[in-house]
Design a protein around this motif. Structure first.
Motif, PDB file in Angstrom:
ATOM      1  N   LYS A  57       0.874  -1.172   0.000  1.00  0.00           N
ATOM      2  CA  LYS A  57       0.000   0.000   0.000  1.00  0.00           C
ATOM      3  C   LYS A  57       0.908   1.217   0.000  1.00  0.00           C
ATOM      4  N   ARG A  58       0.822   1.985  -1.054  1.00  0.00           N
ATOM      5  CA  ARG A  58       1.693   3.145  -1.255  1.00  0.00           C
ATOM      6  C   ARG A  58       3.156   2.714  -1.117  1.00  0.00           C
ATOM      7  N   GLY A  59       3.909   3.321  -0.216  1.00  0.00           N
ATOM      8  CA  GLY A  59       5.329   3.012  -0.065  1.00  0.00           C
ATOM      9  C   GLY A  59       5.623   1.994   1.015  1.00  0.00           C
ATOM     10  N   LEU A  60       4.682   1.091   1.257  1.00  0.00           N
ATOM     11  CA  LEU A  60       4.795   0.126   2.350  1.00  0.00           C
ATOM     12  C   LEU A  60       4.577  -1.292   1.837  1.00  0.00           C
ATOM     13  N   VAL A  61       5.389  -2.210   2.317  1.00  0.00           N
ATOM     14  CA  VAL A  61       5.153  -3.634   2.078  1.00  0.00           C
ATOM     15  C   VAL A  61       4.885  -4.269   3.435  1.00  0.00           C
ATOM     16  N   ALA A  62       3.750  -4.950   3.542  1.00  0.00           N
ATOM     17  CA  ALA A  62       3.369  -5.618   4.787  1.00  0.00           C
ATOM     18  C   ALA A  62       3.434  -7.129   4.589  1.00  0.00           C
ATOM     19  N   GLU A 105       9.131   0.929   3.016  1.00  0.00           N
ATOM     20  CA  GLU A 105       8.920   0.650   4.437  1.00  0.00           C
ATOM     21  C   GLU A 105       8.406  -0.782   4.569  1.00  0.00           C
ATOM     22  N   LEU A 106       8.922  -1.507   5.546  1.00  0.00           N
ATOM     23  CA  LEU A 106       8.520  -2.897   5.769  1.00  0.00           C
ATOM     24  C   LEU A 106       7.808  -2.998   7.108  1.00  0.00           C
TER      25      LEU A 106
END
Length: 130
Positions: A57-62, A105-106
């Motif tokens: 989601k956007r600049g994040l990987v979850a 971002e993780l």
């Protein structure tokens, strides 16, 4: 030629648990997509363990662990420290195969599923230092 005995079929309880897990992961993926996440991988297997869902989601990987239990509170306690470490290690392996996401971002989340309840998304349920 030597005969090989086929392995016995899995126990009915194992089959039921597998189906419950798949159903929970499908519900979790749908929930995440409704919240604006894009699913990058499901059931990503590595020598270290499996990641249920990788979502962006956007600049994040979850990296998301899905837990299904009869009660949401029981599901929350089902992600053990040992399992957390395996997920962190598996996430490192995923990033090695997907280096284009390494600078994002993780985050490590848990998504809890229970019958007759809305999913509960625990954002940053644990971190890589566990």
């Amino acid at each position: 030629m030597a005969k090989t005995n086929p392995s016995p079929p899995p126990a009915p309880e194992r089959i039921a648990a597998f189906r419950t897990g798949l159903s929970a992961e499908t519900r979790a993926a749908a929930y995440l997509m409704a919240k604006g996440y894009r699913i990058l991988a499901r059931r990503f297997r590595t020598p270290y363990g499996e990641i249920d869902i990788v979502a962006k989601k956007r600049g994040l990987v979850a990296f998301i662990e899905v837990k299904a239990r009869a009660k949401l509170d029981d599901a929350a306690y089902a992600v053990t420290p040992r399992q957390q470490q395996r997920i962190v290690d598996a996430a490192s392996a995923w990033l090695m195969t997907h280096p284009e996401h390494a600078d994002l971002e993780l985050r490590f989340d848990a998504l809890l599923i229970a019958p007759r309840s809305l999913p509960r998304h625990l954002i940053a349920a644990f971190d890589a230092s566990t």
